[in-house]
Design a protein around this motif. Structure first.
Motif, PDB file in Angstrom:
ATOM      1  N   CYS A 523      10.295   4.530   0.036  1.00  0.00           N
ATOM      2  CA  CYS A 523       9.241   3.573  -0.355  1.00  0.00           C
ATOM      3  C   CYS A 523       8.372   3.198   0.843  1.00  0.00           C
ATOM      4  O   CYS A 523       7.150   3.106   0.742  1.00  0.00           O
ATOM      5  N   SER A 524       9.006   2.983   2.014  1.00  0.00           N
ATOM      6  CA  SER A 524       8.231   2.650   3.218  1.00  0.00           C
ATOM      7  C   SER A 524       7.343   3.814   3.618  1.00  0.00           C
ATOM      8  O   SER A 524       6.177   3.649   3.972  1.00  0.00           O
ATOM      9  N   SER A 527       4.475   4.063   1.225  1.00  0.00           N
ATOM     10  CA  SER A 527       3.522   2.970   1.468  1.00  0.00           C
ATOM     11  C   SER A 527       2.647   3.275   2.686  1.00  0.00           C
ATOM     12  O   SER A 527       1.431   3.084   2.657  1.00  0.00           O
ATOM     13  N   ASP A 531      -1.398   3.757   2.813  1.00  0.00           N
ATOM     14  CA  ASP A 531      -2.217   2.971   3.748  1.00  0.00           C
ATOM     15  C   ASP A 531      -3.039   3.893   4.645  1.00  0.00           C
ATOM     16  O   ASP A 531      -4.198   3.610   4.972  1.00  0.00           O
ATOM     17  N   LYS A 543       0.496  -2.142  -4.085  1.00  0.00           N
ATOM     18  CA  LYS A 543       1.670  -1.262  -4.203  1.00  0.00           C
ATOM     19  C   LYS A 543       2.872  -2.089  -4.665  1.00  0.00           C
ATOM     20  O   LYS A 543       3.167  -3.132  -4.072  1.00  0.00           O
ATOM     21  N   THR A 548      13.468  -1.259  -4.720  1.00  0.00           N
ATOM     22  CA  THR A 548      13.211  -0.392  -3.570  1.00  0.00           C
ATOM     23  C   THR A 548      14.460   0.358  -3.124  1.00  0.00           C
ATOM     24  O   THR A 548      14.438   1.573  -2.928  1.00  0.00           O
TER      25      THR A 548
END
Length: 649
Positions: A523-524, A527, A531, A543, A548
């Motif tokens: 997920c990170s 993301s 970005d 988002k 998560t």
């Protein structure tokens, strides 16, 4: 003591769960729990079956009492106590008859037939399996009808009539295919494997067994796992692979001990004895044989073979006296089995003879009555002979016409049936062709996407290891040069350009071939990717990833596909949507992962949704993953794309 405490706590929880429920709801709760534990935890299954019996009698609900007796009979069957099985099933059927309830009879007759089969009474076994089949057909219970065909096949199998057994299994598997019952199909394949095993085709049998074992392991059916491993072990024994057989049979013994299946446990102990004896461990083999003998009850045929194995082992140990004792016991057991079969066969012949005799007496009485009536009517018949002849001729002509009409009707029916059969065969051929084309298309898509993935990896490596390394070297050279020369604005701009180029190369490399998600938080990473590609675009991005941690734990292969799909969707929105707001959602449900990408742009033209390369790639990925794709788009009202991907546990 621990078992007692667990049972008490479990009982207390069950009591609280049904507090305030109606008697039927309470009994259904126990019935559900019994069914859940019948193949995995016999102790809990016994608790709920007995509780159901006591409560049904207390509430005076005879149908539930019948269900309780069936459940108890089934548990006795699993333990190898076939006499108690028959007693409880007879009680269950009597209760159903008294209550004028037909549902439940097919499965009760079927289990009773299996009990008689293991008692060595194949005549009664076939009788009750046929009753189960008749009731299943009457009640249109197709699944139980297929089970009855399977059980009849087992009787033929025990008689070594493998062709008849295979024919009945074919009837069963046709019904299972029509019902789309994969569990039933697997059970027939297991029984086909048993036939192949008895015919010595071990490799073919092993393939069927392994397919069934994989299914029952996935469904956590401990009973079926043990039965398959037992057969695999027996094949290894016959192949002389005693070490492999011994290890596998030990695992099977542990499963059967947990399940408390006494009769099957005796068979496994006998096979362990054969392995130990073949390896020269005579005392160990003798101990296994003795344990098997202690657990053998009604099966005289198996007992005779077991006693013969013990006699052979003593003969090998040169203990001739003990060998002779067990040999005599083996012969007595075989004679008892044979005598029992002869008595049953004689009783069956006598019953048929008495029925035939009764029918003959009835026919004789009817003939005598006809003769008396003929004498009485003789005078009248002579006077009316001409009239009778005339009427007979008319009747004969009328009968001929009727016969011709009937023949025409049946001929027409035959033609219609042949036409329907031809249409059905044509439809089956079309369906099969469609399935083959679909399967070929999915495989082609899979190979294309695998090739695409490999090409992405190759390009990413070339960019990272080639261009990236060159840029890094140039950057280091410029930095070294700056360290020896005064600051120059043009040189500084070159250095900044190189830094941006290195950053862009790394970004492109990671987009083409992201790192394994097991080494990072998916997920990170996703993301940061979003970005990164929206950094220089005037668009607001929301988002939402939930939950998560659970999403991060999904398989790498699935997350890689999710990454590619999101990458394509985000790029499409940025390039074509002219949107100011973009929303990305990942939500994990029990059986599927939902991907939602929506924007407030100009909408997606229908041609782009159908023929665009990006959307076609996404559609093919979703199809290969057996997912579902939905597009909601109207001109000037934005686009919302929802994708559900199945999640395997």
């Amino acid at each position: 003591m621990r078992t007692f405490i667990f049972t008490y706590i479990f009982s207390l929880i069950s009591a609280v769960a049904v507090l305030g429920a109606t008697p039927e709801e309470e009994l259904n709760s126990h019935l559900t729990e019994y069914a859940r534990h019948a193949s995995t935890d016999p102790e809990k299954a016994w608790f709920h079956a007995k509780k159901m019996l006591a409560l049904s009698k207390e509430y005076q609900l005879p149908v539930f009492t019948a269900k309780a007796h069936y459940a108890i009979g089934n548990l006795y069957f699993k333990q190898g106590n076939y006499d108690s099985t028959v007693i409880n099933l007879k009680t269950a059927i009597q209760l159903l008859d008294a209550a004028k309830v037909e549902n439940g009879k097919p499965v009760a007759f079927s289990l009773m037939g299996l009990a008689y089969k293991y008692k060595g009474d194949l005549t009664n076994s076939m009788h009750f399996q046929q009753k189960s089949l008749e009731w299943a057909q009457k009640l249109k219970e197709e699944n139980q009808e297929a089970n009855a065909y399977q059980n009849i096949a087992l009787i033929y199998f025990q008689q070594k009539k493998y062709m008849e057994a295979a024919n009945n299994l074919d009837l069963a598997v046709q019904i299972y295919h029509r019902l789309d019952d994969y569990s039933g199909i697997i059970s027939t394949r297991f029984n086909f494997a048993n036939i192949l095993k008895e015919q010595g085709e071990f490799d073919k049998a092993r393939n069927f067994y392994q397919e069934a074992l994989a299914y029952y392991t996935q469904t956590e059916n401990l009973t079926k796992q043990a039965h398959i491993e037992m057969n695999l072990g027996q094949m290894l024994v016959e192949e002389g692979k005693y070490n492999e057989a011994f290890d596998l049979l030990l695992e099977t013994r542990e499963k059967l001990t947990i399940l408390n299946y006494t009769a099957d446990l005796a068979i496994v102990l006998n096979d362990l004895g054969l392995c130990a004896g073949a390896k020269g461990r005579n005392e160990v083999a003798l101990e296994y044989f003795r344990q098997a003998l202690a657990k053998t009850s009604d099966d005289l045929y198996f007992k005779a073979d077991l006693l013969q194995n013990i006699s052979n082992l003593y003969l090998k140990m040169k203990d001739y006296e003990s060998s002779l004792i067990y040999y005599r016991q083996s012969v007595e057991s075989k004679e008892a089995y044979t005598s029992l079969e002869k008595e049953k066969h004689l009783a069956e012949i006598q019953a048929q003879y008495e029925d035939q005799l009764k029918e003959s007496k009835i026919l004789l009485l009817e003939q005598e009555k006809s003769l008396q009536e003929a004498e009485i009517q003789k005078a009248a018949l002579s006077l009316k002979r001409q009239k009778i002849i005339r009427n007979f001729m008319i009747s004969g002509l009328f009968l001929i016409i009727i016969v011709l009409l009937i023949l025409r009707y049946f001929y027409r029916q035959k033609i219609d049936a042949q036409q329907r059969l031809a249409e059905q065969q044509e439809e089956n051929a079309r369906r099969k062709t469609s399935e083959i084309i679909k399967d070929f298309r999915l495989k082609a898509i899979e190979r294309y996407q695998e090739g695409q993935q490999e090409e992405r990896k190759r390009i990413a490596r070339e960019i990272h290891d080639g261009i990236g390394s060159d840029l890094a070297g140039i950057k280091m050279a410029v930095e070294h040069h700056l360290g020896r020369t005064p600051e120059d604005m043009r040189t500084q701009r070159i250095l900044l350009g190189l830094q941006d180029a290195c950053k862009a190369v790394r970004s492109i490399s990671h987009q083409l071939h992201p790192p394994p998600f097991a080494q990072t938080d998916f997920c990170s990473y996703l993301s940061e990717f979003v970005d990164g590609i929206t950094e220089n675009v005037e668009i607001e991005v929301d988002k939402i990833f939930y939950p998560t941690e659970e999403i991060d734990k999904l398989p790498d292969e699935l997350l890689a596909e999710v990454y590619r799909i999101v990458q394509e969707l985000i790029n499409n929105s940025i390039k074509h949507a002219q949107a100011s707001v973009l929303e990305l959602q990942l939500s994990l449900h029990e059986a599927y992962l939902n991907i939602m990408v929506s924007d407030n742009g100009i909408g997606m033209p229908q041609k782009a949704a159908q023929k665009g390369i990006g959307m076609r790639n996404i559609s093919e990925r979703v199809e290969r993953l057996k997912g579902k794709l939905e597009i909601d788009s109207l001109p000037e009202n934005g686009t919302s794309i929802s994708i559900d991907l199945p999640v395997t546990s």
